[in-house]
Design a protein around this motif. Structure first.
Motif, mmCIF file in Angstrom:
data_model
loop_
_atom_site.group_PDB
_atom_site.id
_atom_site.type_symbol
_atom_site.label_atom_id
_atom_site.label_comp_id
_atom_site.label_asym_id
_atom_site.label_seq_id
_atom_site.Cartn_x
_atom_site.Cartn_y
_atom_site.Cartn_z
ATOM 1 N N GLY A 40 6.462 -29.148 -24.116
ATOM 2 C CA GLY A 40 5.886 -30.172 -23.795
ATOM 3 C C GLY A 40 5.233 -30.384 -22.302
ATOM 4 O O GLY A 40 5.985 -29.788 -21.451
ATOM 5 N N SER A 41 4.305 -30.647 -21.969
ATOM 6 C CA SER A 41 3.822 -30.962 -20.377
ATOM 7 C C SER A 41 2.646 -31.822 -20.341
ATOM 8 O O SER A 41 1.985 -32.060 -21.571
ATOM 9 C CB SER A 41 3.321 -29.443 -20.221
ATOM 10 N N ASP A 42 2.361 -32.336 -19.409
ATOM 11 C CA ASP A 42 1.333 -33.714 -19.092
ATOM 12 C C ASP A 42 0.141 -32.625 -19.112
ATOM 13 O O ASP A 42 -1.149 -33.226 -19.452
ATOM 14 C CB ASP A 42 1.323 -34.306 -18.056
ATOM 15 N N VAL A 43 0.158 -31.452 -18.820
ATOM 16 C CA VAL A 43 -1.044 -30.500 -18.643
ATOM 17 C C VAL A 43 -1.297 -30.118 -20.274
ATOM 18 O O VAL A 43 -0.678 -29.321 -20.966
ATOM 19 C CB VAL A 43 -0.706 -29.231 -17.846
ATOM 20 N N ILE A 46 -0.816 -26.546 -22.343
ATOM 21 C CA ILE A 46 0.269 -25.962 -22.426
ATOM 22 C C ILE A 46 0.942 -26.346 -23.801
ATOM 23 O O ILE A 46 1.251 -25.210 -24.441
ATOM 24 C CB ILE A 46 1.309 -26.438 -21.085
ATOM 25 N N VAL A 125 0.516 -19.869 -19.250
ATOM 26 C CA VAL A 125 1.676 -20.390 -20.445
ATOM 27 C C VAL A 125 2.847 -19.723 -20.694
ATOM 28 O O VAL A 125 3.934 -20.206 -20.690
ATOM 29 C CB VAL A 125 1.005 -20.923 -21.670
ATOM 30 N N PHE A 128 5.002 -20.416 -17.617
ATOM 31 C CA PHE A 128 5.294 -21.520 -18.004
ATOM 32 C C PHE A 128 6.772 -21.612 -18.681
ATOM 33 O O PHE A 128 7.734 -22.120 -18.511
ATOM 34 C CB PHE A 128 4.401 -22.715 -18.430
ATOM 35 N N GLN A 132 10.400 -22.385 -18.232
ATOM 36 C CA GLN A 132 11.491 -23.414 -18.900
ATOM 37 C C GLN A 132 12.580 -22.682 -19.500
ATOM 38 O O GLN A 132 13.607 -23.285 -19.635
ATOM 39 C CB GLN A 132 10.212 -23.962 -20.085
#
Lengths: 338, 338
Positions: A40-43, A46, A125, A128, A132
């Motif tokens: 999960g991400s606010d972006v 993603i 991604v 990312f 993570q």
């Protein structure tokens, strides 16, 4: 190919991963929750990209191995769930970057992320998810597990670069090829299995056993994958027969056929692999040459060889349901070609 | 642009990073050795690609910050050298992936790795360097440092994805843009500064001071970079005036000019940024509009604002040569536009 797999000597018929799935069901539920939360991400883009790949139907064999390997040594905490999720994220990141590197359009029958969101998103991604993955490992707090998994990350990338070097190179030896798949595929299987005993505080001997199991299972897994691409039932794999051939990949069945072939046959392979003559007629000829030279059978034979080493790696360990499930996985991997 | 930077109030004239370079010279020698050794691999292409970028003449500001921040708290070990090298590898990996994502042909006046070795190698060698960075962090053995740097890795990737979202989008607000550069650029400056006190075992207050210094220095650094692209002396930066414009990047000078512009001016910006009308004549007009609306001066003003916050972040700390050198860096970053 009609290859009959001989499950002699105490090995189960109808080998399956059902036992592994059953033993890890509860923990995998937590892994799946963690996957969704950590992807999960606010972006916005993603989670879209990540979930596309995550939901695309892989078996999640690697995280199940981590979970079972931790259970095997009586682990009671929740670190194994985080490590298993880290392993799956590392795998997912690799797939995202692989698709960019290979310029792939399809994976497991679905359009690749790069075809939908572009190469840019696939690269980033992937980065990312790798970040993570490391954050979750840090949360677990085991420097040994961090060591094993960060080393695997370097080795996997090295293996991918090595693969660029052997791409379309028919002079690749079997040894060269094994070095590539050991780095590219087997290193993550090995790390996935080894972090189980690590998080459970098991002995160095136990760690070594699981590491050896993992690397050899990974080699067997990849070689069977290579064989399936020329002869398996495509339903088993979610990819079509001949995908590797059409991409000009130099895998073991090709290496063996090329090295054993006549001068005229080698010209055929050069035209196919180096110059992209990979239509259906060429694929048929390729499969014919593999049959002629026993290349598929021998690729499976090599896989079985590594499977045996994986089996012996676990032999000294106490008989537990987890151990039996992990032995079943070996047979399952190999029996995919039956 | 003839912007005169006002170094009032106890700040040094002729701000430079000479003091920082001097204080970290011995340690940077060890960082450079470690860079060469950890970028090494039996896979030939890896050191080639890595060294191309590593030797391409960046200032190595980030690792110097890590070293000075550790020295500032009396650190005596060698963990700061490994962490500084990790920080530089993370930065290098980001540049390799950025060039692929941005499809850049040149970086600091040299051909990018992707132009020489291809996108594939750039993606994979970036992955390798990231793996090596994590391995070095693990060697240092500080879970706090691992936490800070792995979190930065995720945030940087998130920032890059956010940037895809604002790319060519002239409706981007200043806040949106700040969120992007905070993640994309400032997060690594912040982590680079914070791991210094962490490895030195300094207090939470000291960690927070260095973290705040780093993030605000990073914001100032990026904003000055944005201003330089439209008005600086290209010798200072190793890139040509107008690079961002020609790539259609929406940076703060563009955002301010667009928001303050007339309807007709906004049409010009749309043609330029969204439809690639970015010839030299357009660049001249863009610079003219920025002057008209004070967009460059205000971008520098914003940078100075963050520079002040960075300065105050260090204010409570004992006066040391390292502290003074790090304050000089703020003035140096901002005085690049003078």
């Amino acid at each position: 190919m009609g290859v009959v797999v001989n499950l002699e000597g105490g090995k189960r018929e109808n080998a399956s991963i059902e036992a592994l799935i059953g033993l890890t069901r509860a923990d995998m539920g937590r892994v799946n929750e963690l996957i969704l939360s950590k992807a999960g991400s606010d972006v916005e883009m993603i989670p879209e990209v990540a979930n596309h790949l995550i939901s695309s139907g892989g078996k999640r064999l690697r995280p199940m191995l981590t979970l079972a390997a931790a259970q095997m040594f009586g682990y009671q905490g929740d670190g194994h769930v985080k490590l298993a999720t880290s392993v799956e994220f590392m795998h997912t990141a690799t797939l995202l970057h692989d698709d960019v590197v290979d310029e792939s359009d399809l994976r497991r029958g679905k359009r690749t992320a790069r075809m939908i969101w572009g190469n840019q998103a696939s690269v980033l991604v992937g980065d990312f998810l790798l970040g993570q993955a490391f954050r979750m490992m840090v949360e677990v707090g085991s420097l040994d597990a961090l060591d094993i998994l960060s080393t695997a990350a370097s080795i996997i990338a090295e293996g991918e670069v090595m693969q660029l070097g052997v791409a379309k190179n028919l002079e690749t030896t079997e040894d060269d090829y094994l070095a590539v798949i050991k780095a590219k595929t087997a290193a993550l299987f090995s790390a996935a299995a080894e972090v189980g005993p690590i998080v459970a505080g098991a002995s160095k001997t136990d760690r070594a056993a699981l590491r050896s199991y993992g690397v050899n299972l990974g080699l067997a897994f990849q070689l069977i994958d290579d064989a399936l691409d020329y002869g398996g039932d495509s339903k088993n794999l979610g990819k079509n027969v001949g995908d590797d051939f059409r991409e000009g990949k130099v895998t073991l069945p090709v290496i063996l056929s090329y090295r054993r072939g006549s001068a005229e046959e080698r010209e055929f392979w050069k035209a196919a692999i180096e110059n992209d003559h990979t239509d259906d007629e060429s694929l048929d000829r390729a499969r014919g040459l593999m049959t002629k030279h026993g290349a598929i059978g021998d690729t499976i034979g090599r896989a079985r060889h590594f499977g045996e080493i994986a089996r012996d790696a676990l032999a000294p360990l106490k008989q537990t349901p987890q151990k039996q499930a992990m032995l079943d996985v070996i047979d399952f991997c190999i029996s995919r070609v039956s």
